[in-house]
Design a protein around this motif. Structure first.
Motif, PDB file in Angstrom:
ATOM      1  N   TYR A  97      47.857  50.864  39.373  1.00  0.00           N
ATOM      2  CA  TYR A  97      46.391  51.771  39.090  1.00  0.00           C
ATOM      3  C   TYR A  97      46.172  52.451  40.500  1.00  0.00           C
ATOM      4  O   TYR A  97      46.226  51.903  41.484  1.00  0.00           O
ATOM      5  N   SER A  98      45.669  53.453  40.210  1.00  0.00           N
ATOM      6  CA  SER A  98      44.728  54.376  41.295  1.00  0.00           C
ATOM      7  C   SER A  98      43.790  55.259  40.704  1.00  0.00           C
ATOM      8  O   SER A  98      43.513  55.297  39.541  1.00  0.00           O
ATOM      9  N   SER A 144      48.546  53.649  45.204  1.00  0.00           N
ATOM     10  CA  SER A 144      48.515  52.939  43.692  1.00  0.00           C
ATOM     11  C   SER A 144      48.875  51.188  44.025  1.00  0.00           C
ATOM     12  O   SER A 144      49.629  51.040  44.714  1.00  0.00           O
ATOM     13  N   VAL A 145      48.286  50.480  43.432  1.00  0.00           N
ATOM     14  CA  VAL A 145      48.305  49.050  43.410  1.00  0.00           C
ATOM     15  C   VAL A 145      48.243  48.330  42.089  1.00  0.00           C
ATOM     16  O   VAL A 145      47.655  48.892  41.196  1.00  0.00           O
ATOM     17  N   VAL A 195      46.798  54.944  35.364  1.00  0.00           N
ATOM     18  CA  VAL A 195      47.951  53.647  35.284  1.00  0.00           C
ATOM     19  C   VAL A 195      49.497  54.323  35.172  1.00  0.00           C
ATOM     20  O   VAL A 195      49.398  54.997  34.520  1.00  0.00           O
ATOM     21  N   ARG A 196      50.145  53.940  36.029  1.00  0.00           N
ATOM     22  CA  ARG A 196      51.584  53.996  36.007  1.00  0.00           C
ATOM     23  C   ARG A 196      52.404  52.820  35.654  1.00  0.00           C
ATOM     24  O   ARG A 196      52.102  52.084  36.608  1.00  0.00           O
ATOM     25  N   THR A 197      53.231  52.790  34.940  1.00  0.00           N
ATOM     26  CA  THR A 197      54.020  51.637  34.761  1.00  0.00           C
ATOM     27  C   THR A 197      55.490  51.817  35.023  1.00  0.00           C
ATOM     28  O   THR A 197      56.165  52.861  34.795  1.00  0.00           O
ATOM     29  N   LEU A 198      55.917  50.935  35.995  1.00  0.00           N
ATOM     30  CA  LEU A 198      57.267  51.227  36.450  1.00  0.00           C
ATOM     31  C   LEU A 198      58.226  50.607  35.472  1.00  0.00           C
ATOM     32  O   LEU A 198      57.843  50.013  34.306  1.00  0.00           O
TER      33      LEU A 198
END
Length: 130
Positions: A69-70, A22-23, A59-62
């Protein structure tokens, strides 16, 4: 009929596949420039949005608000520390059955899901209690 991907979308998708992690959009922008495939940051965001809507990236929101995104992979679940930001992956998934039921009962195509728990890691709990 599915729209054809743009060259920018293909470049980003290929980069995400190659990185296999994820970036952030900013990291994608920098990586593309390092590979002489530069594009504007706005184009990166537009391409990410299109790929997300296509269901090929997730997408993963911290808790900091940063989005990572990955490529769509197996479901990812995390324990995230609110103090230090550490994120611990967990393998168990209690919602697979619910996902299947929701797809059927709502005629809704689910691409992926995330499950995240927020709290304090062992180290931060110890620091707070000292």
């Amino acid at each position: 009929m599915k729209a054809q991907r743009t060259r920018s979308q293909d470049r980003i998708l290929n980069l995400l596949k190659a990185l296999n992690r994820s970036v952030s959009a900013q990291d994608i922008y920098i990586e593309l420039r390092h590979h002489n495939q530069g594009m504007g940051l706005a184009t990166v965001y537009r391409s990410l949005e299109a790929l997300k809507l296509e269901g090929v990236i997730q997408v993963r929101t911290l808790n900091s608000g940063e989005s990572l995104y990955s490529c769509v992979q197996q479901d990812k679940h995390h324990l995230t520390c609110l103090q230090c930001g550490a994120s611990i992956g967990i393998d168990e998934c209690p919602v697979h059955q619910l996902e299947t039921e929701l797809q059927k009962s709502h005629s809704f195509k689910i691409y992926y899901h995330t499950l995240e728990f927020f709290g304090l890691c062992d180290r931060c709990v110890t620091e707070i209690s000292c």
